[in-house]
Write an enzyme that holds these catalytic residues in place. Structure first.
Site, PDB file in Angstrom:
ATOM      1  N   ASP A  65       0.861  -1.185   0.000  1.00 46.12           N
ATOM      2  CA  ASP A  65       0.000   0.000   0.000  1.00 46.12           C
ATOM      3  C   ASP A  65       0.897   1.235   0.000  1.00 46.12           C
ATOM      4  O   ASP A  65       0.688   2.186   0.738  1.00 46.12           O
ATOM      5  CB  ASP A  65      -0.941  -0.012   1.214  1.00 46.12           C
ATOM      6  CG  ASP A  65      -1.929   1.155   1.203  1.00 46.12           C
ATOM      7  OD1 ASP A  65      -2.069   1.805   0.150  1.00 46.12           O
ATOM      8  OD2 ASP A  65      -2.545   1.423   2.249  1.00 46.12           O
TER       9      ASP A  65
ATOM     10  N   ASN B  33      -3.501   3.449  12.670  1.00 45.97           N
ATOM     11  CA  ASN B  33      -4.621   2.499  12.701  1.00 45.97           C
ATOM     12  C   ASN B  33      -4.214   1.049  12.441  1.00 45.97           C
ATOM     13  O   ASN B  33      -4.847   0.128  12.937  1.00 45.97           O
ATOM     14  CB  ASN B  33      -5.671   2.929  11.681  1.00 45.97           C
ATOM     15  CG  ASN B  33      -6.849   1.981  11.636  1.00 45.97           C
ATOM     16  OD1 ASN B  33      -7.628   1.915  12.577  1.00 45.97           O
ATOM     17  ND2 ASN B  33      -6.963   1.216  10.554  1.00 45.97           N
TER      18      ASN B  33
ATOM     19  N   ASP C 119      -5.455  -4.098  11.657  1.00 43.70           N
ATOM     20  CA  ASP C 119      -5.648  -2.952  12.566  1.00 43.70           C
ATOM     21  C   ASP C 119      -5.048  -3.280  13.934  1.00 43.70           C
ATOM     22  O   ASP C 119      -5.259  -4.383  14.443  1.00 43.70           O
ATOM     23  CB  ASP C 119      -7.137  -2.669  12.772  1.00 43.70           C
ATOM     24  CG  ASP C 119      -7.739  -1.870  11.627  1.00 43.70           C
ATOM     25  OD1 ASP C 119      -7.316  -2.062  10.473  1.00 43.70           O
ATOM     26  OD2 ASP C 119      -8.654  -1.065  11.893  1.00 43.70           O
TER      27      ASP C 119
ATOM     28  N   ASP D 280      -2.932   9.103   9.992  1.00 43.82           N
ATOM     29  CA  ASP D 280      -3.615   8.371   8.928  1.00 43.82           C
ATOM     30  C   ASP D 280      -4.841   7.635   9.470  1.00 43.82           C
ATOM     31  O   ASP D 280      -4.773   6.983  10.513  1.00 43.82           O
ATOM     32  CB  ASP D 280      -2.630   7.354   8.323  1.00 43.82           C
ATOM     33  CG  ASP D 280      -3.224   6.606   7.145  1.00 43.82           C
ATOM     34  OD1 ASP D 280      -3.566   7.261   6.152  1.00 43.82           O
ATOM     35  OD2 ASP D 280      -3.356   5.370   7.223  1.00 43.82           O
TER      36      ASP D 280
ATOM     37  N   TYR E  75     -10.963   5.199  12.562  1.00 44.67           N
ATOM     38  CA  TYR E  75     -11.203   3.755  12.722  1.00 44.67           C
ATOM     39  C   TYR E  75     -10.401   3.112  13.847  1.00 44.67           C
ATOM     40  O   TYR E  75     -10.235   1.887  13.873  1.00 44.67           O
ATOM     41  CB  TYR E  75     -10.861   3.039  11.398  1.00 44.67           C
ATOM     42  CG  TYR E  75     -11.296   3.802  10.172  1.00 44.67           C
ATOM     43  CD1 TYR E  75     -12.656   3.947   9.885  1.00 44.67           C
ATOM     44  CD2 TYR E  75     -10.374   4.396   9.323  1.00 44.67           C
ATOM     45  CE1 TYR E  75     -13.073   4.674   8.775  1.00 44.67           C
ATOM     46  CE2 TYR E  75     -10.780   5.121   8.206  1.00 44.67           C
ATOM     47  CZ  TYR E  75     -12.124   5.257   7.942  1.00 44.67           C
ATOM     48  OH  TYR E  75     -12.533   5.973   6.845  1.00 44.67           O
TER      49      TYR E  75
ATOM     50  N   GLU F  25     -13.003  -0.263  17.753  1.00 44.83           N
ATOM     51  CA  GLU F  25     -14.205  -0.958  17.251  1.00 44.83           C
ATOM     52  C   GLU F  25     -15.122  -1.262  18.428  1.00 44.83           C
ATOM     53  O   GLU F  25     -14.652  -1.621  19.503  1.00 44.83           O
ATOM     54  CB  GLU F  25     -13.846  -2.307  16.602  1.00 44.83           C
ATOM     55  CG  GLU F  25     -12.822  -2.274  15.502  1.00 44.83           C
ATOM     56  CD  GLU F  25     -11.409  -1.954  15.973  1.00 44.83           C
ATOM     57  OE1 GLU F  25     -11.004  -2.407  17.056  1.00 44.83           O
ATOM     58  OE2 GLU F  25     -10.707  -1.228  15.251  1.00 44.83           O
TER      59      GLU F  25
ATOM     60  N   GLU G 269      -6.405  12.828   9.226  1.00 42.03           N
ATOM     61  CA  GLU G 269      -7.029  12.315   8.013  1.00 42.03           C
ATOM     62  C   GLU G 269      -8.315  11.610   8.427  1.00 42.03           C
ATOM     63  O   GLU G 269      -8.328  10.439   8.782  1.00 42.03           O
ATOM     64  CB  GLU G 269      -6.127  11.322   7.275  1.00 42.03           C
ATOM     65  CG  GLU G 269      -6.657  11.078   5.866  1.00 42.03           C
ATOM     66  CD  GLU G 269      -6.728   9.615   5.438  1.00 42.03           C
ATOM     67  OE1 GLU G 269      -7.145   9.373   4.287  1.00 42.03           O
ATOM     68  OE2 GLU G 269      -6.394   8.713   6.216  1.00 42.03           O
TER      69      GLU G 269
ATOM     70  N   HIS H 121      -2.603  11.978  -3.240  1.00 38.21           N
ATOM     71  CA  HIS H 121      -2.029  10.724  -3.756  1.00 38.21           C
ATOM     72  C   HIS H 121      -3.072   9.624  -3.898  1.00 38.21           C
ATOM     73  O   HIS H 121      -2.764   8.563  -4.421  1.00 38.21           O
ATOM     74  CB  HIS H 121      -0.917  10.265  -2.810  1.00 38.21           C
ATOM     75  CG  HIS H 121      -1.430   9.969  -1.423  1.00 38.21           C
ATOM     76  ND1 HIS H 121      -1.883  10.958  -0.581  1.00 38.21           N
ATOM     77  CD2 HIS H 121      -1.595   8.809  -0.766  1.00 38.21           C
ATOM     78  CE1 HIS H 121      -2.292  10.399   0.550  1.00 38.21           C
ATOM     79  NE2 HIS H 121      -2.141   9.093   0.462  1.00 38.21           N
TER      80      HIS H 121
HETATM   81  C1  NOJ Z   1      -5.120   6.694   3.715  1.00 41.36           C
HETATM   82  C2  NOJ Z   1      -4.012   6.912   2.743  1.00 41.36           C
HETATM   83  O1  NOJ Z   1      -4.123   8.206   2.212  1.00 41.36           O
HETATM   84  C3  NOJ Z   1      -4.122   5.843   1.667  1.00 41.36           C
HETATM   85  O2  NOJ Z   1      -3.182   6.081   0.649  1.00 41.36           O
HETATM   86  C4  NOJ Z   1      -3.951   4.495   2.294  1.00 41.36           C
HETATM   87  O3  NOJ Z   1      -4.137   3.492   1.325  1.00 41.36           O
HETATM   88  C5  NOJ Z   1      -4.946   4.302   3.437  1.00 41.36           C
HETATM   89  N1  NOJ Z   1      -4.957   5.422   4.337  1.00 41.36           N
HETATM   90  C6  NOJ Z   1      -4.603   3.079   4.250  1.00 41.36           C
HETATM   91  O4  NOJ Z   1      -3.449   3.343   5.003  1.00 41.36           O
END
Ligand code: NOJ
Ligand code: CA
Length: 559
Positions: A66, A108, A177, A207, A211, A214, A249, A314
């Site tokens: 990722d 997270n 998570d 980030d 979440y 839970e 975020e 991005h």
């Molecule tokens: C938000 C990030 O901006 C994104 O690029 C990422 O895939 C997800 N969080 C998961 O970490």
């Protein structure tokens, strides 16, 4: 830049943030992957552009499934980008140029390759090590939680053979998570925070924070327990460091984001996710209404807090914070080709979204730079870079920065086959047509225009700090608003339609004042009566400093 401890603690309100990935910016050692040393070499470019804060996407050791948001070691640096010493050097060099640096705190989830997860899956059920993550014997718990990566994931649970149990993941299944119900996890994250803050980083983008925790019977987003975690992180930051910043975020509605500012004791900043698609909607529908509507539904935030505004980033242009009808409209307007769609969003860069229309790019940037908040630019958008929607996931908007029209877009001296990603080469947006070198030479380029806008914005603190009041207009295609702070009053007008438009503004409370257009420094006729008449070319905008404003209240429609 003044040391973090010495400068204005509200520095982020006046910042111009530039988002980039180390791997995509400049490759100094010629292995095909951008690195810290390369970024250092390009700091003069960023200083010249005028940005004051660099936001780096994840650069930690990671299997990169990722793009680094799958962290395998929070306190290290991916060797492809350099060493920790190289990162320190970048920090030092940036600070010397007055540029702050903010990094990612991926709170997270981790990569499944992280040692915490590797240990957890082998540890006995119920042990503290096992409980670093969220486990279950069934995949039927927390059914109220939606799936975020709808294109790849079918469930938020994944089976782990070694543990003989399911683990919880809100994103990719290789990103378990962490479990904030285990106090050790918060301690670990605090350790990570301290590690980077001690090195001198100026802030953290938190980030995916909705979440963190839970609970059964909820949608597992924005829970009170999640806010408790954030308050604890913030308390440590404030207790142990000064002048640092948290950027949330939280891709949520404004009223659900509001709690992430807390009473000024959670995040300093938060992205305004719902505003962004509405700016694009306004442009296509040719009415200011979507922008008026969402800002009208945006609650006030504490004095020390600030919205983070952006046009692109991005990720895909997310359509999570619009109604279903609006989503259909956005897809019809901006993503007719199914390749342009990803999850609940549109994976395109700014210039292609507006058909490379220079006026539209300028108009959108004028909003980014004049609505209340701190503007965040995505690398390459300052020169109008394009994308490639045929590449997997979000790779098509993460291509190498286009420095020159030459080999590898001037990004790297490596053989083309070694590049982490090929530069865009199409005739309109490819590096032969769109690159920094050419735009630096061309006084009419987008790059020069952006630089001027940034310079102008930095001269007036009112943009970062002032209040917002919308002005009643006779024409729904014109958005008009006042920004006020201290002695300064700025009137901003924007024509979201393609054609020239007349407009009458209710400026009765500014009788006697003189509008001075701020880019050309041109005096306009004095405001004499109730109505002030202007005309704006298609996609035109103007910012006026109102000179000679009496300090009394205003009759403008306030939101
Ligand atoms: C938000 C990030 O901006 C994104 O690029 C990422 O895939 C997800 N969080 C998961 O970490
Ligand atoms: Ca390299």
């Amino acid at each position: 830049m003044a040391r973090a401890a010495d400068r204005d603690p509200l520095w982020y309100k006046d910042a111009i943030i530039y988002e980039t990935h180390v791997k995509a910016f400049f490759d100094a050692n010629g292995d095909g992957i951008g690195d810290f040393a390369g970024l250092v070499q390009k700091l003069d470019y960023l200083e010249h552009l005028g940005i004051t804060c660099l936001w780096l996407l994840p650069f930690f050791p990671s299997p990169l499934r990722d793009d680094g948001y799958d962290v395998a070691d929070y306190c290290g640096v991916n060797p492809s980008y350099g060493t920790l010493a190289d990162f320190r050097r970048l920090l030092e060099e940036a600070h010397q140029r007055g540029i702050a640096v903010i990094i990612e705190l991926v709170v997270n989830h981790t990569s499944d390759q992280h040692s915490w997860f590797q240990r957890a899956r082998r540890a006995p059920p119920g042990s503290a090590e096992r409980d670093y993550y969220v486990w279950s014997d069934t995949d039927q718990r927390f059914k109220g939680a939606r799936i975020i990566f709808t294109d790849t994931e079918r469930s938020n649970w994944a089976w782990d053979e070694l543990a003989g149990a399911y683990y919880w993941h809100r994103f990719f299944s290789h990103q378990p998570d962490v479990n904030f119900d285990n106090p050790r996890v918060l301690d670990e994250m605090l350790g990570v925070l301290r590690f980077w803050a001690d090195l001198g980083v100026d802030g953290f983008r938190l980030d995916a924070i909705p979440y963190l925790v839970e609970r059964e019977g909820t949608n597992c987003e924005n829970l009170p327990e999640t806010h408790t975690v954030i308050r604890r992180l913030r308390a440590a930051l404030d207790r142990e460091f000064s002048g640092r910043m948290f950027l949330a975020e939280a891709n949520q509605w404004p009223w659900d984001v509001r709690p992430y500012f807390g009473d000024g004791d959670e995040c300093h900043m938060s992205f305004h996710f719902p505003l962004m698609p509405r700016i694009f909607m306004a442009l296509r529908l040719e009415t200011a209404e979507p922008i008026l509507d969402i800002l009208g539904r945006t609650p006030p935030i504490p004095e020390t807090c600030q919205w983070g505004l952006f046009l692109r980033n991005h990720d895909e242009l997310t359509l999570e914070m619009v109604t279903e009808e609006e989503r259909d409209y956005m897809v019809l307007a901006y993503a007719r080709d199914p390749h342009q769609r990803l999850n609940i969003g549109i994976r395109r860069r700014l210039a292609p979204l507006v058909d490379n229309g220079r006026r539209r790019i300028e108009l959108l940037n004028s909003l980014l730079f004049s609505l209340p908040g701190t503007p965040i630019l995505y690398y390459g958008d300052e020169i109008g870079m394009g994308d490639d929607v045929l590449r997997p996931d979000r790779d098509g908007v993460r291509t190498p920065m286009q420095w020159t029209g030459g080999q590898n877009a001037g990004f790297s001296g490596a053989p083309a086959t070694a590049l982490y990603s090929q530069p865009i080469t199409d005739p309109v947006y490819g590096h032969a047509a769109v690159n920094v070198e050419a735009q630096l030479r061309d006084p009419s380029s987008l790059l020069h225009w952006m630089r001027n806008l940034i310079r102008l914005r930095k001269q007036f603190q009112v943009f970062g700090r002032g209040t917002l009041e919308f002005i009643a207009t006779s024409n729904p295609k014109i958005l008009a608003y006042l920004r006020r702070w201290g002695e300064d009053t700025v009137l901003c007008v924007a024509n979201v339609s393609r054609n020239i438009q007349p407009v009458e503004l209710d400026l009765s409370s500014f009788k006697g004042a003189t509008p001075v257009e701020m880019i050309g420094y041109t005096g306009f006729p004095k405001i004499t009566g109730e109505r002030y008449f202007l005309s704006l070319v298609g996609y035109g905008f103007a910012w006026f400093e109102l000179r000679g404003v009496r300090p009394s209240g205003s009759a403008a429609q306030s939101r």
